[in-house]
Write an enzyme that holds these catalytic residues in place. Structure first.
Site, PDB file in Angstrom:
ATOM      1  N   ARG A  41       0.855  -1.183   0.000  1.00 51.26           N
ATOM      2  CA  ARG A  41       0.000   0.000   0.000  1.00 51.26           C
ATOM      3  C   ARG A  41       0.895   1.239   0.000  1.00 51.26           C
ATOM      4  O   ARG A  41       1.910   1.295   0.710  1.00 51.26           O
ATOM      5  CB  ARG A  41      -0.928   0.028   1.224  1.00 51.26           C
ATOM      6  CG  ARG A  41      -2.040  -1.024   1.175  1.00 51.26           C
ATOM      7  CD  ARG A  41      -3.042  -0.704   0.088  1.00 51.26           C
ATOM      8  NE  ARG A  41      -4.141  -1.638  -0.002  1.00 51.26           N
ATOM      9  CZ  ARG A  41      -4.200  -2.659  -0.854  1.00 51.26           C
ATOM     10  NH1 ARG A  41      -3.174  -2.886  -1.674  1.00 51.26           N
ATOM     11  NH2 ARG A  41      -5.251  -3.441  -0.894  1.00 51.26           N
TER      12      ARG A  41
ATOM     13  N   HIS B 248       0.454  -0.307 -10.356  1.00 53.45           N
ATOM     14  CA  HIS B 248      -0.427  -1.143  -9.523  1.00 53.45           C
ATOM     15  C   HIS B 248      -0.772  -2.452 -10.239  1.00 53.45           C
ATOM     16  O   HIS B 248      -1.947  -2.797 -10.403  1.00 53.45           O
ATOM     17  CB  HIS B 248      -1.694  -0.386  -9.138  1.00 53.45           C
ATOM     18  CG  HIS B 248      -2.307  -0.909  -7.859  1.00 53.45           C
ATOM     19  ND1 HIS B 248      -2.891  -0.077  -6.944  1.00 53.45           N
ATOM     20  CD2 HIS B 248      -2.415  -2.170  -7.352  1.00 53.45           C
ATOM     21  CE1 HIS B 248      -3.361  -0.801  -5.922  1.00 53.45           C
ATOM     22  NE2 HIS B 248      -3.074  -2.084  -6.155  1.00 53.45           N
TER      23      HIS B 248
END
Length: 310
Positions: free
Chosen positions: A225, A273
């Protein structure tokens, strides 16, 4: 007949409809899989946090919300959600994808592959990398993803230390926990992999003081994250040479703004991502199994601890 509401962006429905129907068919349950329904008729919500469903109060019959994402930080604090919330734990797809991505980038940094892939000056430096057992790797986060990545790296010969908030025991990994354990896990690590969830307790867990504990020139790999890292502290450590390279797949703002310093820094690799993602076929089987469990009055799996935030 149970009603299963698929609550995600429209393009995901095209990917998930057939796999979900196949997986639900295999349960033997009578079901209606829909993208629209009167809220009071819905038994289960197959959910993505960026869907239009944000107020769960009308879903008075719902037995569970089954998240399609591994991360739940965008839904776990929703006060209107009072039924069980399950996160996506998909060892067949999501976990395997993460293991492959992390292993690839650890090996990339371990072997120094960048110097040979991009070598405009045709430098000839015949110096091999050390063997894996001389390259200590630390993984922060020993959930399903962290444990699987750590065990794969251990099988390749890396000495792997893992850290988690609570005590864990995982074959092949030296497991530490707590504040003292965090400092010990970071000290001297040459490659750091971040796979912690995004919670208030993990915000900027990688800060200037903790970056200083790593071995000089260490590599950081973050497929976890974005908020785990203090961006300014990381940039300063890269500029000083304390950190040799950072491979970052997640960021505080996504897509990463075009003017963010990470894009231009010579010792930062930005990936969009893509470390891993939910695969519709295998994820649908995970969802269907939880629905089967709900209808059989069996415990749901992969339930989120609301207090812990994951």
């Amino acid at each position: 007949m149970i009603t299963v509401l698929f609550a995600a962006l429209p393009d995901r429905w095209a990917e998930y409809e057939e796999p979900l129907r196949r997986a639900l068919d295999d349960t033997g349950l009578a079901y209606d899989l829909v993208t629209e329904a009167a809220p009071e008729t819905v038994d289960y919500i197959v959910y993505a946090p960026n869907s239009k469903v944000q107020d769960f109060r009308p879903y008075t019959k719902a037995k569970a919300v089954l998240n399609l994402w591994a991360g739940v930080e965008n839904v776990v604090k929703n006060d209107t959600l009072t039924v069980p919330l399950a996160r996506m734990v998909d060892e067949e797809g999501l976990t395997q994808g993460m293991v492959e991505w992390v292993t690839g980038h650890v090996l990339r940094h371990h072997l120094g592959m960048d110097a040979h892939i991009v070598n405009p000056d045709h430098d000839w430096v015949p110096k091999a990398a050390p063997l894996a057992f001389d390259r200590p790797v630390t993984i922060l986060g020993l959930g399903v993803l962290g444990a699987a990545c750590g065990q794969m790296l251990a099988r390749l010969g890396f000495p792997v230390t893992g850290w988690s908030r609570s005590e864990k025991r995982i074959d092949g990994i030296r497991c530490l926990h707590g504040d003292d354990g965090l400092a010990e896990a970071l000290t001297g690590a040459q490659i750091l992999v971040l796979l912690l969830p995004n919670t208030p307790a993990t915000e900027s867990v990688v800060n200037a003081d903790r970056l200083a504990l790593l071995a000089p020139g260490a590599a950081i790999i973050n497929p976890g994250r974005g908020p785990l890292i203090d961006d300014d502290a990381l940039l300063a450590a890269l500029d000083s040479g304390q950190i040799g390279h950072a491979t970052l797949d997640v960021f505080r703002v996504e897509p990463l703004p075009q003017d963010h310093p990470f894009w231009a820094h010579p010792n930062v690799t930005v990936t969009p991502h893509i470390a891993s993602e939910t695969r519709p076929d295998s994820a649908s089987r995970v969802v269907a199994e939880n629905i089967r469990r709900g209808e059989a009055n069996e415990p749901f799996v992969h339930l989120v601890d609301r207090a812990a935030g994951y």
